[in-house]
Structures are given as structure tokens and as C-alpha cells.
Scaffold this motif. Sequence first.
Motif, short mmCIF file in Angstrom:
data_model
loop_
_atom_site.label_atom_id
_atom_site.label_comp_id
_atom_site.label_asym_id
_atom_site.label_seq_id
_atom_site.Cartn_x
_atom_site.Cartn_y
_atom_site.Cartn_z
N GLY A 66 104.82 22.34 66.56
CA GLY A 66 105.00 23.61 67.23
C GLY A 66 106.05 23.51 68.32
N ILE A 67 106.06 24.50 69.22
CA ILE A 67 107.06 24.55 70.28
C ILE A 67 106.96 23.33 71.20
CG2 ILE A 67 105.56 26.02 71.70
CD1 ILE A 67 109.43 25.99 71.61
N THR A 68 105.74 22.86 71.47
CA THR A 68 105.58 21.66 72.30
C THR A 68 106.21 20.46 71.62
OG1 THR A 68 103.53 22.52 73.27
CG2 THR A 68 103.90 20.15 73.43
N ASP A 69 105.98 20.32 70.32
CA ASP A 69 106.54 19.18 69.58
C ASP A 69 108.06 19.26 69.54
OD1 ASP A 69 103.88 18.05 68.45
OD2 ASP A 69 103.84 20.20 68.01
N LYS A 70 108.60 20.48 69.48
CA LYS A 70 110.06 20.64 69.48
C LYS A 70 110.65 20.15 70.79
CE LYS A 70 113.69 24.13 69.01
NZ LYS A 70 114.00 25.56 68.81
N VAL A 71 110.01 20.50 71.91
CA VAL A 71 110.49 20.06 73.22
C VAL A 71 110.39 18.54 73.34
CG1 VAL A 71 110.07 20.18 75.70
CG2 VAL A 71 109.94 22.25 74.32
N LEU A 72 109.28 17.99 72.87
CA LEU A 72 109.11 16.53 72.92
C LEU A 72 110.16 15.84 72.05
CD1 LEU A 72 105.21 16.25 72.73
CD2 LEU A 72 106.66 15.66 74.70
N ALA A 73 110.40 16.38 70.86
CA ALA A 73 111.37 15.76 69.95
C ALA A 73 112.76 15.73 70.57
CB ALA A 73 111.40 16.53 68.63
N GLU A 74 113.12 16.76 71.34
CA GLU A 74 114.43 16.77 72.00
C GLU A 74 114.54 15.67 73.04
OE1 GLU A 74 114.58 20.74 73.46
OE2 GLU A 74 115.15 21.62 71.52
N ALA A 75 113.38 15.20 73.53
CA ALA A 75 113.36 14.09 74.49
C ALA A 75 113.09 12.75 73.80
CB ALA A 75 112.31 14.34 75.57
N GLY A 76 113.04 12.77 72.48
CA GLY A 76 112.79 11.55 71.72
C GLY A 76 111.35 11.11 71.74
N LEU A 77 110.42 12.07 71.91
CA LEU A 77 108.99 11.75 72.03
C LEU A 77 108.18 12.51 70.97
CD1 LEU A 77 108.71 12.07 75.92
CD2 LEU A 77 108.82 9.93 74.61
N THR A 78 106.95 12.03 70.76
CA THR A 78 106.00 12.72 69.89
C THR A 78 104.63 12.68 70.55
OG1 THR A 78 105.48 10.69 68.67
CG2 THR A 78 107.24 12.10 67.76
N ARG A 79 103.76 13.57 70.13
CA ARG A 79 102.37 13.56 70.60
C ARG A 79 101.44 13.39 69.40
NH1 ARG A 79 100.41 19.83 71.59
NH2 ARG A 79 101.51 20.73 69.79
N ARG A 80 100.16 13.21 69.66
CA ARG A 80 99.17 13.00 68.60
C ARG A 80 98.43 14.30 68.32
NH1 ARG A 80 95.32 8.34 70.33
NH2 ARG A 80 94.68 8.53 68.14
N VAL A 81 98.88 15.04 67.32
CA VAL A 81 98.19 16.28 66.91
C VAL A 81 97.24 15.90 65.79
CG1 VAL A 81 98.44 18.62 66.04
CG2 VAL A 81 100.21 17.66 67.53
N VAL A 82 95.94 15.96 66.08
CA VAL A 82 94.94 15.52 65.11
C VAL A 82 94.21 16.67 64.43
CG1 VAL A 82 94.61 13.35 66.35
CG2 VAL A 82 93.12 15.31 66.88
N LEU A 83 94.40 17.89 64.94
CA LEU A 83 93.71 19.04 64.37
C LEU A 83 94.62 20.26 64.44
CD1 LEU A 83 91.09 20.36 63.24
CD2 LEU A 83 90.41 20.76 65.63
N SER A 84 94.71 20.99 63.33
CA SER A 84 95.48 22.23 63.27
C SER A 84 94.57 23.34 62.79
CB SER A 84 96.67 22.06 62.31
OG SER A 84 97.31 23.29 62.07
N VAL A 85 94.53 24.46 63.54
CA VAL A 85 93.64 25.57 63.19
C VAL A 85 94.44 26.88 63.25
CG1 VAL A 85 91.63 24.36 64.09
CG2 VAL A 85 92.87 25.94 65.57
N PRO A 86 93.95 27.93 62.58
CA PRO A 86 94.72 29.18 62.55
C PRO A 86 94.43 30.14 63.70
CG PRO A 86 92.92 29.31 61.00
CD PRO A 86 92.87 27.93 61.58
N HIS A 87 93.35 29.91 64.48
CA HIS A 87 92.96 30.90 65.48
C HIS A 87 92.72 30.25 66.84
CE1 HIS A 87 92.59 33.79 62.28
NE2 HIS A 87 91.69 33.05 61.67
N PHE A 88 93.09 30.97 67.90
CA PHE A 88 92.91 30.47 69.25
C PHE A 88 91.44 30.34 69.63
CE2 PHE A 88 97.33 31.99 69.85
CZ PHE A 88 97.86 30.88 70.51
N LEU A 89 90.61 31.30 69.22
CA LEU A 89 89.22 31.29 69.66
C LEU A 89 88.48 30.06 69.16
CD1 LEU A 89 88.19 35.05 69.45
CD2 LEU A 89 89.08 33.73 71.37
#
Length: 298
Positions: A209-232
Motif C-alpha cells: 500500500g501507500i506505506t510500503d511505497k514510501v518505505l520502498a523509496e527509502a530502500g526499506l520494507t515492513r512485515r505485512v502479515v495480514l491483508s483484509v478488505p475492511h477497516f472495521l
Amino acid sequence: MNNIRRLDLNLLVTLDTLLSEHNVTRTAQRLHLSQPSVSVHLAKLRDIFNDPLLMPGPRGMRPTARGDELREPLRLALEALERAVSPSEPFDPRVADNTWRVAAFDYGESTVVQPALLGFRAAAPHSRLAVIETVPSRIARQAEQGEIDLAFHTREGSPPNLRQRILFSERYVLVGRAGHPELQTSPSLAQFCELEHVMVSPDGGGFFGITDKVLAEAGLTRRVVLSVPHFLFVMSVLANSDLVAMLPSRLVRNNSSLQVVEPPIEVPGFEMTMLWHERSHRDPAHQWLREHIVAAVS
């Protein structure tokens, strides 16, 4: 159809008055026309309808059978036209019984619809509100065809051919459960990347997502372990696990079950907009609904 093309509104108004007054002079006075002008109108009408319409009689003019036949439908048609072109009545939400349909993601439901709902019920007790799930590719068509009255969407990606009003600007914060051991203070960038993240992917199943895009521009990654379709669902997951998430700040405002801290990296926020079609722009009822929502989220 040929008769309709040959008619104009002035002729119909003259005929309606003649059928009421049975007199050319009185008709001219009522319409603020000269008597010869009324006579010219009558001659044109007789030609169009191929009928005398009114004939001289001992006490003025008397309608022919065709004239009598036209009297009632002509009067009703002119009354309907008068209502159509008259200024709209002021909208009174206290007595209105509108059914409004708005399109929103669950984020919009929580940050726009819910704040507006309490005041909406008090101000318009006889009206109803239907919230349908936003499908971005359908918003423009749904608004054009009257299937929805409003849509709530980020400014980026909103259909360009719809009216829009920015409701508020949103920013992202880092969120975890209350008492999360890694969120007692804002984590360093390295710590942030090592945390286990959950993210919202509206299209389903995305891990970038947008966070990963910003991290990638800095040469970094994060650990996204779960993806869901809804905020609630994210909110529930965070409150009951050690997962963290980058979420819009309004979504977690005043939630005692969650810990909110500033992230160690700046992620661009977004502007939330209200969208509607030009066809509804000047409608007094629609204007009231829009202003009510703006006031509720201000």
C-alpha cells in the motif's frame, strides 16, 4: 405531432382563456393583449386544430364540440406546466419523507455517515437513509442515473465529471492495542519495519500500500502479515492481538481499546470528498442534505 410542432405556449394560453371567457375582448384584457392579437391567435388555433373552436353566439362565443373536448385537458396541462416552472418550495426536513441513498466504504460510514446520522434523525424524522457499498468504477453512472444521491470517496480517484466538496483532510497514524509493549513510545524506523502489520486492501488480498511505497523509496520494507478488505475488521484484530496498522486518524479517535502513536515515517494522507451529480446540484432538498453532512463532520 405535427400540431404540437406548430403550437407555442402563447397560443395555448390564449385558447385556455377564450374557453373560459367566451369573449375576445375580455380575453385580451386578461392577457394584456390587444383584441386584434387575440383574433390572430384564434385564427392560428383554428387552422392548427382544423376546427372553429369557438363560434359566435347570442351571448358571446360558444365552444364547438372540439373546443369543449379540449377545455379540461388543456387546463390540466397548463396547470402542470405552471407547477413545473414555478420556483421550488423551500425544503422543510421536518415534514419531508425522502429516501436518500449514499455510497460509502466502511471508512466513510464511520467518519461521515455516523457523525451525520444523529442530527439527521432529529432534523428529518420522516426521512430514510440507505447506505450502499462504494464501487468506484460505478459511482459516476449511479449518480447520473439517480441510483445514489451522494458518494463519499477520496479526492484522488474520484470521477472528474461529478460535483465534489472536500469534507476534511486525513492523515495516517500507527495503531495497536491499548498497552501494546512496542507502542509505549513512537518506535524507530527499524522497529517499525520489524513489527507485524495488518493492512486494508479494498480490492482484496493486497500486501503493498501507500506505506510500503514510501518505505520502498527509502530502500526499506515492513512485515505485512495480514491483508483484509475492511477497516472495521482491522480494529477488532488490533484490539485482540499484537499486530499493528497504519490507519486514518479519524477512524481511531477516542477509541480506548487502541494505542495511537506517531509513525516514524511520513506517509501522505488524503482528502475525503462528497460527490454528487449536476442534476441534483440545485435541488433544495439535496442542498440541505449536503450542508447537514458538511456541518456534521466539520
